[in-house]
Structures are given as structure tokens and as C-alpha cells.
Design a protein around this motif. Structure first.
Motif, mmCIF file in Angstrom:
data_model
loop_
_atom_site.group_PDB
_atom_site.id
_atom_site.type_symbol
_atom_site.label_atom_id
_atom_site.label_comp_id
_atom_site.label_asym_id
_atom_site.label_seq_id
_atom_site.Cartn_x
_atom_site.Cartn_y
_atom_site.Cartn_z
ATOM 1 N N LEU A 70 -0.173 -65.181 43.009
ATOM 2 C CA LEU A 70 -0.229 -64.021 43.891
ATOM 3 C C LEU A 70 -0.452 -62.707 43.142
ATOM 4 O O LEU A 70 -1.378 -61.961 43.448
ATOM 5 N N VAL A 71 0.387 -62.434 42.173
ATOM 6 C CA VAL A 71 0.312 -61.136 41.479
ATOM 7 C C VAL A 71 -0.953 -61.039 40.631
ATOM 8 O O VAL A 71 -1.722 -60.072 40.740
ATOM 9 N N TYR A 72 -1.191 -62.035 39.797
ATOM 10 C CA TYR A 72 -2.387 -62.004 38.944
ATOM 11 C C TYR A 72 -3.682 -61.934 39.756
ATOM 12 O O TYR A 72 -4.574 -61.123 39.436
ATOM 13 N N PRO A 73 -3.860 -62.755 40.806
ATOM 14 C CA PRO A 73 -5.097 -62.651 41.590
ATOM 15 C C PRO A 73 -5.337 -61.278 42.206
ATOM 16 O O PRO A 73 -6.490 -60.867 42.363
ATOM 17 N N VAL A 74 -4.260 -60.567 42.563
ATOM 18 C CA VAL A 74 -4.435 -59.224 43.134
ATOM 19 C C VAL A 74 -5.106 -58.307 42.122
ATOM 20 O O VAL A 74 -6.120 -57.656 42.423
ATOM 21 N N PHE A 75 -4.551 -58.243 40.930
ATOM 22 C CA PHE A 75 -5.119 -57.356 39.904
ATOM 23 C C PHE A 75 -6.511 -57.823 39.469
ATOM 24 O O PHE A 75 -7.401 -57.011 39.215
ATOM 25 N N GLU A 76 -6.707 -59.133 39.403
ATOM 26 C CA GLU A 76 -8.017 -59.657 39.005
ATOM 27 C C GLU A 76 -9.073 -59.366 40.070
ATOM 28 O O GLU A 76 -10.218 -59.035 39.748
ATOM 29 N N SER A 77 -8.690 -59.447 41.339
ATOM 30 C CA SER A 77 -9.631 -59.143 42.416
ATOM 31 C C SER A 77 -10.034 -57.666 42.392
ATOM 32 O O SER A 77 -11.213 -57.337 42.583
ATOM 33 N N VAL A 78 -9.047 -56.796 42.188
ATOM 34 C CA VAL A 78 -9.355 -55.356 42.102
ATOM 35 C C VAL A 78 -10.293 -55.092 40.929
ATOM 36 O O VAL A 78 -11.261 -54.333 41.043
ATOM 37 N N ARG A 79 -10.039 -55.732 39.802
ATOM 38 C CA ARG A 79 -10.900 -55.543 38.617
ATOM 39 C C ARG A 79 -12.314 -56.048 38.886
ATOM 40 O O ARG A 79 -13.293 -55.354 38.603
ATOM 41 N N LEU A 80 -12.438 -57.232 39.467
ATOM 42 C CA LEU A 80 -13.759 -57.799 39.722
ATOM 43 C C LEU A 80 -14.550 -56.987 40.738
ATOM 44 O O LEU A 80 -15.790 -56.973 40.703
ATOM 45 N N SER A 81 -13.849 -56.299 41.651
ATOM 46 C CA SER A 81 -14.555 -55.537 42.684
ATOM 47 C C SER A 81 -15.343 -54.369 42.105
ATOM 48 O O SER A 81 -16.211 -53.826 42.794
ATOM 49 N N PHE A 82 -15.050 -53.989 40.879
ATOM 50 C CA PHE A 82 -15.789 -52.910 40.223
ATOM 51 C C PHE A 82 -16.836 -53.434 39.240
ATOM 52 O O PHE A 82 -17.425 -52.653 38.500
ATOM 53 N N LEU A 83 -17.072 -54.742 39.254
ATOM 54 C CA LEU A 83 -18.033 -55.359 38.337
ATOM 55 C C LEU A 83 -19.215 -55.928 39.115
ATOM 56 O O LEU A 83 -19.188 -56.022 40.339
ATOM 57 N N ASP A 84 -20.258 -56.344 38.384
ATOM 58 C CA ASP A 84 -21.450 -56.884 39.025
ATOM 59 C C ASP A 84 -21.236 -58.335 39.450
ATOM 60 O O ASP A 84 -20.132 -58.862 39.347
ATOM 61 N N ARG A 85 -22.302 -58.996 39.899
ATOM 62 C CA ARG A 85 -22.184 -60.347 40.421
ATOM 63 C C ARG A 85 -21.697 -61.348 39.375
ATOM 64 O O ARG A 85 -21.059 -62.343 39.704
ATOM 65 N N SER A 86 -21.971 -61.082 38.119
ATOM 66 C CA SER A 86 -21.530 -61.993 37.062
ATOM 67 C C SER A 86 -20.084 -61.726 36.637
ATOM 68 O O SER A 86 -19.490 -62.530 35.912
ATOM 69 N N GLY A 87 -19.525 -60.584 37.058
ATOM 70 C CA GLY A 87 -18.165 -60.235 36.668
ATOM 71 C C GLY A 87 -18.066 -59.691 35.262
ATOM 72 O O GLY A 87 -16.988 -59.731 34.659
ATOM 73 N N ARG A 88 -19.164 -59.134 34.741
ATOM 74 C CA ARG A 88 -19.168 -58.628 33.352
ATOM 75 C C ARG A 88 -19.504 -57.144 33.253
ATOM 76 O O ARG A 88 -18.909 -56.435 32.476
ATOM 77 N N GLN A 89 -20.449 -56.697 34.055
ATOM 78 C CA GLN A 89 -20.921 -55.317 33.938
ATOM 79 C C GLN A 89 -20.229 -54.420 34.947
ATOM 80 O O GLN A 89 -20.150 -54.740 36.133
ATOM 81 N N PHE A 90 -19.728 -53.272 34.491
ATOM 82 C CA PHE A 90 -19.051 -52.325 35.371
ATOM 83 C C PHE A 90 -20.086 -51.616 36.245
ATOM 84 O O PHE A 90 -21.087 -51.083 35.759
ATOM 85 N N VAL A 91 -19.848 -51.602 37.565
ATOM 86 C CA VAL A 91 -20.792 -50.974 38.494
ATOM 87 C C VAL A 91 -20.109 -49.918 39.375
ATOM 88 O O VAL A 91 -20.705 -49.400 40.316
ATOM 89 N N GLY A 92 -18.850 -49.613 39.086
ATOM 90 C CA GLY A 92 -18.142 -48.590 39.848
ATOM 91 C C GLY A 92 -17.901 -49.004 41.290
ATOM 92 O O GLY A 92 -17.501 -50.130 41.573
ATOM 93 N N PHE A 93 -18.182 -48.075 42.213
ATOM 94 C CA PHE A 93 -17.912 -48.315 43.629
ATOM 95 C C PHE A 93 -19.131 -48.862 44.379
ATOM 96 O O PHE A 93 -19.139 -48.863 45.609
ATOM 97 N N SER A 94 -20.132 -49.340 43.663
ATOM 98 C CA SER A 94 -21.362 -49.783 44.330
ATOM 99 C C SER A 94 -21.130 -50.973 45.262
ATOM 100 O O SER A 94 -21.806 -51.097 46.284
ATOM 101 N N ASN A 95 -20.175 -51.840 44.920
ATOM 102 C CA ASN A 95 -19.881 -52.968 45.819
ATOM 103 C C ASN A 95 -19.294 -52.488 47.138
ATOM 104 O O ASN A 95 -19.602 -53.039 48.208
ATOM 105 N N TYR A 96 -18.476 -51.452 47.077
ATOM 106 C CA TYR A 96 -17.887 -50.902 48.301
ATOM 107 C C TYR A 96 -18.935 -50.136 49.112
ATOM 108 O O TYR A 96 -18.903 -50.154 50.350
#
Length: 335
Positions: A70-96
Motif C-alpha cells: 500500500l505505502v510503497y505503491p502510492v509513492f511509486e505511482s506518484v513518481r511514475l506519473s511524472f515520467l514518460d511511458r517507459s518510466g525513465r524520462q521526467f516529463v513533468g505535468f504532461s501526463n496530467y
């Protein structure tokens, strides 16, 4: 047979592991801080330490599971939401930004809103009415058992059952779907119910209402039985009829429980996934947030950024309701 044996051995292994952990941790704790054979301040100190540590030993496996799942997936999901489709490149708020402009996301929000309006309200209402009625008849416990039985079925299993209710065969063919069989018996034409835009959402909601009515009934039945008989007797003496007693005497006294049941079902509705996946897979304008998240995260090559951003939206919607629900449940327990 192999799967059955694997399940049995898994359960036996899990129980044995719990027993070993229980006795092993207690034995180790008593060895580290012995109180037997000691007197005075040292024995008192060790006894206080073991009493303070022992509850945490019992809770440790559950706390570890909560942290991992529960706790780890929350922080990991927030982190991934700011990355690209591969989960490596930072894209800021573009996903939102993409999310706000995506038609399928807006459709999912609208459908979830429909589910929120209909399912908690009808499940709670039917559960309350059935709880009140079954308490007045001699076969009430049998009725409650039958109504509660769908709670024992998984959402996917319930969806498979209701597929046979909504099943469609072309006109002139024998209808195996109960609903179309009834329609044809009365001279109507069969319909592919799951492909009718907008209304198909309500056909899906019926499944969850069917399941959750039993849950609401059990909780509200217990609350109704906790109402003091004196208040009902006083209302009868004052000339109140059954409907007035129900809505003006009984319902106000269990309003806190009704709110807890309502919000519990609301949280479930916000996360609804299995029924939509099994029945329509989000086709014909039945997409919901959880199913859309699954599609972006695990299908079509997978887009970790967009899938995680949808997961964050679901979390933002669920958490305030969950906190409010916990507070109300705590207040009810303190009464």
C-alpha cells in the motif's frame, strides 16, 4: 487437481508459518529480556519492555504487508506519473495535461460519476428496506442469507452470472439470456443490452447493486436492532404509523451507520474494475477510471506515466472519502 493441491499446501504452509512466527518471536523476546528468575528493578524493566514490544511483534507482518503493498505503491505511482511511458524520462505535468484533454478519460470520469450517483444510493436504500422488512417476518433470517449470498461471489464470477442474464442472440434464435427470453416471450425483439450507449452503464451497475445490497442489509440490520424499544413504543402510543416510525424514528437514530455504509460502497465504486473488464472491457462507452488505468499501464505496450497519473486521480478521489468514513465509523463505535 494440481491447482487444488497447490492451494491446500499453500494454506497449510501459511498457517504453519504463522504458528512458527508466533511461538518463535515470543521465545526470542523472552530470551532477550528474561523476567523469570530475576527480582527487583531489572525484572520489572524487562517485563515492561516485553509488554511494550510484544504487540508490535504481532503487528509486524501486517505492517510490513501494508508498507509493501500500500505505502510503497502510492509513492511509486506518484513518481511514475511524472515520467514518460517507459518510466525513465521526467516529463513533468504532461501526463496530467494529456489526461484533461483526453476524451476517453472524460468519458471515464462521467461514467464513474454515474456509478457514484446510483450504486451507493440504491444499495443502501435496498439494504435498509430489506433489513427493516426481514426483521418483521419469521423467515427473515433465511431471506437475509439468500440476499447476502452474492457477497460470497467474486466480482468476475458475478459478471459471468449476469452475462447469462444479458446474453443476446439474433432475432429468431433461441434466447439463452433471461432478459431477452422474457422480452421475446412478451412479443418484443431481443436487444444487445451491453452495446446500448449510456444505458449499458446502468445494466452494469445492477450487478454491483445486487452484490452490495447484502452488505448494506447486514450492517443496517444490526443498527436497527440496536434502536431502543422505548422510542418505538412511545411513537406507537403517540399514534405514529409504520412508515412514520421507520422514517422519523428509526432512520434518524441510525443515520451515522447509513453514512458509513454509503461511503464504504462509494469507495468501492470509485475503484470498480472487475465487472466492467469482464462484461464489456470498457467498450461501448462503459469505460471507468480503474479499467482505463489498466489499459494504459498494461496494454498496448504499456504507458507507465499515463497509467500512474490515472491511478493518482483515483487515489485523490478515494482518500478523502476513506478518511471521512473512518472518522464516522470511529464515532459510531464510541457511542
Amino acid at each position: 487437481m494440481q491447482q487444488l493441491l497447490f492451494a491446500i499446501f499453500t494454506m497449510i504452509g501459511g498457517v504453519l508459518a504463522c504458528v512458527v512466527y508466533f511461538f518463535g518471536t515470543n521465545w526470542l523476546l523472552d530470551k532477550l529480556f528474561p523476567s523469570k528468575g530475576l527480582v527487583g528493578a531489572e525484572a520489572s524493566r524487562n517485563l515492561r519492555l516485553t509488554n511494550a514490544i510484544r504487540p508490535w511483534l504481532f503487528m509486524a507482518p501486517a505492517l510490513c504487508a501494508l508498507a509493501i503493498y500500500l505505502v510503497y505503491p502510492v509513492f511509486e505511482s506518484v513518481r511514475l506519473s511524472f515520467l514518460d511511458r517507459s518510466g525513465r524520462q521526467f516529463v513533468g505535468f504532461s501526463n496530467y495535461v494529456w489526461m484533461l484533454g483526453d476524451g476517453e478519460f472524460r468519458q471515464s470520469i462521467f461514467n464513474n460519476f454515474l456509478w457514484l450517483l446510483v450504486v451507493p444510493a440504491l444499495s443502501t436504500f435496498f439494504g435498509l428496506v430489506i433489513a427493516a422488512l426481514t426483521d418483521r417476518i419469521w423467515w427473515g433470517n433465511i431471506a437475509k442469507t439468500l440476499i447476502f449470498m452474492p457477497m460470497a461471489i467474486s466480482f468476475v464470477g458475478a459478471a459471468v452470472i449476469w452475462k447469462f442474464v444479458y446474453d443476446y442472440r439474433s432475432e429468431g434464435s433461441e434466447q439463452i439470456g433471461i432478459l431477452n427470453a422474457v422480452v421475446v416471450a412478451f412479443g418484443g425483439a431481443p436487444e444487445a443490452w451491453m452495446t446500448i450507449p449510456f444505458w449499458n452503464n446502468f445494466f452494469l451497475m445492477v450487478i454491483l447493486i445486487w452484490i452490495q445490497t447484502g452488505f448494506a442489509m447486514v450492517i443496517l440490520s444490526a443498527a436497527l436492532r440496536g434502536i431502543p424499544e422505548e422510542t418505538i413504543e412511545a411513537a406507537v402510543i403517540d399514534g405514529a404509523n409504520g412508515v412514520q416510525i421507520f422514517f422519523k424514528i428509526m432512520v434518524p437514530q441510525i443515520w451515522g451507520t447509513i453514512a458509513v455504509v454509503w461511503t464504504t460502497i462509494t469507495i468501492l465504486v470509485l475503484k470498480v474494475f472487475d465487472i466492467v473488464l469482464a462484461m464489456t472491457n470498457g467498450q461501448w462507452q462503459t469505460q471507468v477510471l480503474a479499467n482505463l488505468m489498466f489499459d494504459w499501464m498494461f496494454r498496448g505496450g504499456g504507458d507507465f506515466g499515463r497509467g500512474a497519473s490515472i491511478a493518482v486521480v483515483i487515489m485523490i478521489l478515494v482518500v478523502p472519502i476513506m478518511i471521512w468514513n473512518i472518522r464516522n465509523a470511529t464515532k459510531e463505535m464510541e457511542r
